[in-house]
Design a protein around this motif. Structure first.
Motif, mmCIF file in Angstrom:
data_model
loop_
_atom_site.group_PDB
_atom_site.id
_atom_site.type_symbol
_atom_site.label_atom_id
_atom_site.label_comp_id
_atom_site.label_asym_id
_atom_site.label_seq_id
_atom_site.Cartn_x
_atom_site.Cartn_y
_atom_site.Cartn_z
ATOM 1 N N ASP A 162 0.772 -1.069 0.116
ATOM 2 C CA ASP A 162 -0.079 -0.116 -0.183
ATOM 3 C C ASP A 162 0.870 1.180 0.128
ATOM 4 N N PHE A 163 1.714 1.294 -1.009
ATOM 5 C CA PHE A 163 2.723 2.437 -0.986
ATOM 6 C C PHE A 163 2.187 3.759 -2.050
ATOM 7 N N ALA A 193 -13.824 -1.681 5.280
ATOM 8 C CA ALA A 193 -13.931 -2.931 6.102
ATOM 9 C C ALA A 193 -12.737 -2.989 7.534
ATOM 10 N N ASP A 194 -11.964 -2.419 7.253
ATOM 11 C CA ASP A 194 -10.748 -2.154 8.258
ATOM 12 C C ASP A 194 -11.327 -1.271 9.304
ATOM 13 N N THR A 195 -12.072 -0.223 8.990
ATOM 14 C CA THR A 195 -12.709 0.704 10.040
ATOM 15 C C THR A 195 -13.725 0.250 10.816
ATOM 16 N N GLU A 196 -14.395 -0.581 10.029
ATOM 17 C CA GLU A 196 -15.768 -1.103 10.523
ATOM 18 C C GLU A 196 -15.416 -2.327 11.557
ATOM 19 N N LYS A 230 -7.508 13.062 9.839
ATOM 20 C CA LYS A 230 -7.258 14.619 9.391
ATOM 21 C C LYS A 230 -5.587 14.784 9.018
ATOM 22 N N GLN A 231 -4.782 14.162 9.880
ATOM 23 C CA GLN A 231 -3.428 14.335 9.642
ATOM 24 C C GLN A 231 -2.712 13.288 8.450
ATOM 25 N N GLY A 232 -3.595 12.737 7.870
ATOM 26 C CA GLY A 232 -2.970 11.663 6.830
ATOM 27 C C GLY A 232 -2.216 10.636 7.381
ATOM 28 N N GLU A 233 -2.779 10.271 8.688
ATOM 29 C CA GLU A 233 -1.846 9.110 9.430
ATOM 30 C C GLU A 233 -2.618 7.763 9.674
ATOM 31 N N THR A 234 -2.022 6.603 9.721
ATOM 32 C CA THR A 234 -2.525 5.632 10.129
ATOM 33 C C THR A 234 -3.059 5.523 11.649
ATOM 34 N N VAL A 235 -3.837 4.593 11.937
ATOM 35 C CA VAL A 235 -4.345 4.235 13.433
ATOM 36 C C VAL A 235 -3.423 3.080 13.911
ATOM 37 N N VAL A 236 -2.805 3.115 14.909
ATOM 38 C CA VAL A 236 -2.157 2.150 15.377
ATOM 39 C C VAL A 236 -2.610 1.663 16.790
ATOM 40 N N LYS A 268 -6.190 -6.384 12.493
ATOM 41 C CA LYS A 268 -4.991 -5.815 12.029
ATOM 42 C C LYS A 268 -4.518 -4.901 13.239
ATOM 43 N N LYS A 269 -3.356 -4.658 13.519
ATOM 44 C CA LYS A 269 -3.034 -3.686 14.714
ATOM 45 C C LYS A 269 -2.696 -2.400 14.148
ATOM 46 N N GLU A 270 -2.856 -2.175 12.952
ATOM 47 C CA GLU A 270 -2.696 -0.890 12.303
ATOM 48 C C GLU A 270 -3.509 -0.721 11.090
ATOM 49 N N PHE A 271 -4.367 0.373 10.974
ATOM 50 C CA PHE A 271 -5.121 0.425 9.558
ATOM 51 C C PHE A 271 -5.223 1.980 9.219
ATOM 52 N N ILE A 272 -5.774 2.157 8.052
ATOM 53 C CA ILE A 272 -5.870 3.432 7.633
ATOM 54 C C ILE A 272 -7.617 3.758 7.879
ATOM 55 N N PRO A 273 -7.996 4.589 8.646
ATOM 56 C CA PRO A 273 -9.374 5.031 8.900
ATOM 57 C C PRO A 273 -9.890 5.863 7.852
ATOM 58 N N ASP A 274 -11.213 5.182 7.624
ATOM 59 C CA ASP A 274 -12.467 5.601 6.387
ATOM 60 C C ASP A 274 -13.149 6.645 7.183
#
Length: 329
Positions: A162-163, A193-196, A230-236, A268-274
């Motif tokens: 996912d680059f 799906a990851d967020t839900e 908002k910051q364009g960061e993943t959720v760890v 997943k222990k880290e994901f991109i929020p939707d």
């Protein structure tokens, strides 16, 4: 923001005009350019509709040219010019219209090297010169930023999944399939799906807590995810757990991360929020022809109660303005 490369080219491809104006040198890395890149990056990060993925397995022009640039067989100016020439051919082939400047930029961060590509659109405007005279010109319209893309170069070189992140602006619907095909982009991440899935885990975890504490925890988890978006960061998950568990006074044994490790070890222990998914968890909303209802997630169970057997909502605390209107009737 240490920019290392930047260049802009102009492409007009319409039924009335075909013009490609290529700049032959890179731009000066001054404050104006940094301001421009910051503006478009901010617009990009603030968009809700981003897609995450990588290059197709099969090599297209954009993928091949990008690899040639990274391997050193093309310099940045030649690379960007070749990309624009191929883009013009693609638009001619698909009979798509487009007008505007295309910004190519590279920035070096502490742990990342990012390549940015943006379609800049214009609007007619009026400005005052240094001699305080009125003049007309074409101004960049940051409210209508077009296609944007970001490639995490180290992640690309490490062959991660996912680059590549892309997003479109308003009015770009007709161009979407053409530009995605041109950039050799393919989705690899289902952010919805990851967020839900994560929010379902949070819900199950907080149902074990006292009601007030559980509602507060869910609210804080949603707010944390929204801020990361908002910051364009993943959720760890580990970091989220540490922050919120400390705020609500949980011990390590009571923490969210401990619950995930025990009850949902495969999650997943880290994901991109939707963002769209998060909004559904922030508020309950619904409307018919006669009624419109909206209330915060935290209100359910206190100010608002749901009776599932009879499919009814019971509102225990009416807004003052609504109460006033009802009493007047």
């Amino acid at each position: 923001m240490p920019l290392t490369h930047a260049i802009v080219h102009h492409l007009t491809q319409t039924a009335h005009a075909e013009k490609l104006h290529l700049r032959d040198t890179e731009m000066n890395l001054d404050e104006s350019l940094k301001h421009l890149v910051n503006e478009v990056k901010s617009s990009f990060y603030n968009r809700a509709s981003k897609q995450y993925g990588r290059f197709h397995e099969e090599s297209g022009h954009f993928k091949a040219l990008t690899q040639q640039w990274l391997q050193g067989s093309l310099d940045f100016t030649a690379y960007s010019s070749r990309v624009m020439q191929q883009l013009q051919l693609k638009l001619q082939e698909t009979q798509q219209e487009s007008d505007g400047h295309w910004l190519f930029a590279v920035e070096e961060l502490q742990q990342e090297r990012l390549f940015w590509l943006f379609h800049l659109k214009h609007k007619d405007g009026m400005y005052l010169t240094h001699d305080i005279e009125l003049a007309q010109g074409m101004l960049l319209d940051f409210t209508k930023l077009g296609f944007g893309a970001c490639i995490n170069i180290p992640a690309l070189e490490n062959q991660e999944t996912d680059f590549f992140t892309v997003s479109f602006g308003f009015g770009d619907r007709s161009l979407q399939s053409t530009v995605l095909e041109f950039t050799d982009f393919t989705d690899t991440v289902d952010t919805t799906a990851d967020t839900e899935r994560f929010m379902a885990i949070v819900k199950a975890y907080t149902e074990q807590l006292p009601p007030e504490k559980g509602a507060s925890y869910r609210s804080k988890a949603i707010q944390y995810c929204a801020e990361q978006d908002k910051q364009g960061e993943t959720v760890v998950c580990q970091e989220l757990s540490e922050v919120i568990d400390e705020e609500v006074g949980n011990t390590e044994a009571e923490s969210l991360i401990r619950y995930i490790e025990q009850a949902e070890p495969e999650a997943k222990k880290e994901f991109i929020p939707d963002r769209k998914s998060l909004k559904r968890f922030m508020r309950y909303t619904g409307k018919s022809k006669e009624v419109s209802i909206s209330f915060s997630n935290e209100s359910l169970g206190s100010q608002v109660e749901f009776d599932p057997d009879n499919e009814r909502l019971i509102i225990n605390s009416l807004p003052a303005a609504l109460l006033k209107q009802l009493k007047q009737e």
